[in-house]
Design a protein around this motif. Structure first.
Motif, PDB file in Angstrom:
ATOM      1  N   PHE B  14       0.838  -1.214   0.000  1.00  0.00           N
ATOM      2  CA  PHE B  14       0.000   0.000   0.000  1.00  0.00           C
ATOM      3  C   PHE B  14       0.868   1.258   0.000  1.00  0.00           C
ATOM      4  O   PHE B  14       0.563   2.233  -0.682  1.00  0.00           O
ATOM      5  CB  PHE B  14      -0.945  -0.001   1.209  1.00  0.00           C
ATOM      6  CG  PHE B  14      -1.868   1.176   1.220  1.00  0.00           C
ATOM      7  CD1 PHE B  14      -2.733   1.415   0.171  1.00  0.00           C
ATOM      8  CD2 PHE B  14      -1.851   2.083   2.279  1.00  0.00           C
ATOM      9  CE1 PHE B  14      -3.577   2.517   0.161  1.00  0.00           C
ATOM     10  CE2 PHE B  14      -2.684   3.191   2.274  1.00  0.00           C
ATOM     11  CZ  PHE B  14      -3.547   3.406   1.213  1.00  0.00           C
ATOM     12  N   TRP B  17       1.981   1.727  -3.396  1.00  0.00           N
ATOM     13  CA  TRP B  17       0.826   2.187  -4.193  1.00  0.00           C
ATOM     14  C   TRP B  17       0.651   3.698  -4.059  1.00  0.00           C
ATOM     15  O   TRP B  17       0.386   4.392  -5.035  1.00  0.00           O
ATOM     16  CB  TRP B  17      -0.426   1.445  -3.725  1.00  0.00           C
ATOM     17  CG  TRP B  17      -1.685   1.861  -4.423  1.00  0.00           C
ATOM     18  CD1 TRP B  17      -2.630   2.715  -3.942  1.00  0.00           C
ATOM     19  CD2 TRP B  17      -2.129   1.452  -5.721  1.00  0.00           C
ATOM     20  NE1 TRP B  17      -3.639   2.872  -4.858  1.00  0.00           N
ATOM     21  CE2 TRP B  17      -3.357   2.099  -5.969  1.00  0.00           C
ATOM     22  CE3 TRP B  17      -1.616   0.597  -6.705  1.00  0.00           C
ATOM     23  CZ2 TRP B  17      -4.073   1.933  -7.144  1.00  0.00           C
ATOM     24  CZ3 TRP B  17      -2.328   0.428  -7.876  1.00  0.00           C
ATOM     25  CH2 TRP B  17      -3.536   1.090  -8.080  1.00  0.00           C
ATOM     26  N   LEU B  18       0.840   4.217  -2.834  1.00  0.00           N
ATOM     27  CA  LEU B  18       0.723   5.668  -2.623  1.00  0.00           C
ATOM     28  C   LEU B  18       1.796   6.416  -3.416  1.00  0.00           C
ATOM     29  O   LEU B  18       1.542   7.484  -3.961  1.00  0.00           O
ATOM     30  CB  LEU B  18       0.841   6.011  -1.134  1.00  0.00           C
ATOM     31  CG  LEU B  18      -0.345   5.608  -0.265  1.00  0.00           C
ATOM     32  CD1 LEU B  18      -0.123   6.095   1.159  1.00  0.00           C
ATOM     33  CD2 LEU B  18      -1.633   6.173  -0.821  1.00  0.00           C
ATOM     34  N   MET B  21       0.594   6.585  -6.961  1.00  0.00           N
ATOM     35  CA  MET B  21      -0.471   7.582  -7.121  1.00  0.00           C
ATOM     36  C   MET B  21       0.123   8.991  -7.190  1.00  0.00           C
ATOM     37  O   MET B  21      -0.322   9.834  -7.954  1.00  0.00           O
ATOM     38  CB  MET B  21      -1.473   7.488  -5.963  1.00  0.00           C
ATOM     39  CG  MET B  21      -2.277   6.203  -5.911  1.00  0.00           C
ATOM     40  SD  MET B  21      -3.284   5.897  -7.373  1.00  0.00           S
ATOM     41  CE  MET B  21      -2.303   4.715  -8.238  1.00  0.00           C
ATOM     42  N   CYS B  24       1.653   9.666 -10.458  1.00  0.00           N
ATOM     43  CA  CYS B  24       0.626  10.018 -11.452  1.00  0.00           C
ATOM     44  C   CYS B  24       0.434  11.534 -11.489  1.00  0.00           C
ATOM     45  O   CYS B  24       0.202  12.117 -12.556  1.00  0.00           O
ATOM     46  CB  CYS B  24      -0.710   9.363 -11.122  1.00  0.00           C
ATOM     47  SG  CYS B  24      -0.743   7.613 -11.440  1.00  0.00           S
TER      48      CYS B  24
END
Lengths: 120, 192
Positions: B14, B17-18, B21, B24
């Motif tokens: 996780f 994953w952050l 993000m 992005c």
């Protein structure tokens, strides 16, 4: 090991790959028709809308089949941060384009000419 | 043991994953910059004059296929099949390296033709956007080779599995960014 059926599967990857391949070849095919016919066969707005739409569809396909985003419990926080990211992305990209195009349009040709002269 | 390592793995994944993000958002700013500057070609060429459709299609197919083989590599990890996993990772690395070579050859061609990033705002912003993506792919390759060495020597330790999961996410993410690059940079310019 945790629940077997929660694991990514081979069939999921194959479906995602074929789907992405189809979308990619589709949009390149349309682009080819467009430029081969000298921009006559498909009109510009339709072409640009198709490019944007197929990109978003492929984003969805790959997020589901490759990143395994879903509403399942163990993916919930990934999904929430993903949606928040999309929101900020739309704000940054959409906002910049909107505001700067506005500034561009509001600048009269006289002003532009004056700036050009000052530069010389 | 299982419960603990799983919880720890989830936390690490996780966290990574952050990072993805927020990466992005970096790309979103570069896309926004490109969108604003793309018509400012100064005396230089427009995208339609220099971009080649078959070349971009080739790059796209290579990167998409590498995303798929990366998926097959992690599926082999779930089956604890070290040889097969390393095989698919090698395939992914070869495809990724070919992508980088193609992209570099494109950059070199543009610069040799006198269309380097200093030519116009359009070229500055497209070099920055496409180059940042290429840099990510290059770092991904270094990471991949390192992980392959770790798996080769130590097998699927909990740490290797965790790192592998993160690398797979990173690689799929790069392919998703590429969808938007080929659509909004290349195809939009070619059809403009």
């Amino acid at each position: 090991m945790e629940n077997e059926k929660d694991m990514p599967t081979l069939s999921g990857y194959i479906i995602g790959y074929l789907f992405s391949l189809l979308l990619t070849l589709g949009i390149f095919g349309l682009t080819y028709i467009h430029i081969a016919s000298d921009h006559a066969r498909i009109s510009h707005p339709v072409m640009h809308a198709a490019i944007a739409m197929l990109a978003v569809i492929q984003l969805a396909v790959q997020s589901i089949f490759f990143l395994h985003l879903s509403r399942r419990d163990d993916q919930r926080s990934n999904l929430v941060t993903f949606i928040f990211m999309l929101f900020v992305v739309i704000l940054i990209a959409g906002g910049s384009i909107w505001i700067l195009n506005n500034l561009n349009n509001n600048m009269s040709p006289d002003q532009v000419a004056k700036y050009m002269q000052n530069e010389d | 043991m299982n419960e603990n390592t799983n919880a720890m793995k989830d936390k690490y994944v996780f966290g990574f994953w952050l990072y993805i993000m927020s990466d992005c958002l970096l790309f979103a700013s570069l896309f926004a910059t490109f969108a604003v500057l793309q018509n400012n070609v100064a005396e230089g060429p427009a995208g339609g004059d220099i971009f080649s459709l078959p070349f971009v299609l080739l790059e796209t197919l290579i990167l998409l296929t590498s995303s798929f083989t990366m998926g097959l590599a992690i599926l082999s990890m779930y089956r604890k099949d070290r040889r097969q996993s390393l095989g698919w990772l090698t395939a992914t690395a070869v495809l990724g390296a070919s992508f980088i070579v193609l992209e570099l050859s494109e950059f070199i061609r543009f610069i040799a033709e006198g269309n380097g990033p200093q030519t116009s705002a359009f070229l500055s912003s497209s070099f920055t956007l496409v180059g940042t993506h290429g840099l990510h792919v290059a770092f991904g390759l270094v990471w991949m080779v390192t992980l392959m060495l770790h798996i080769y020597h130590k097998g699927f330790t909990p740490k290797n599995e965790r790192v592998f999961t993160n690398l797979v996410l990173f690689w799929h993410f790069l392919d998703i960014i590429w969808i938007f690059i080929f659509s909004f940079v290349y195809l939009m310019q070619i059809t403009a």
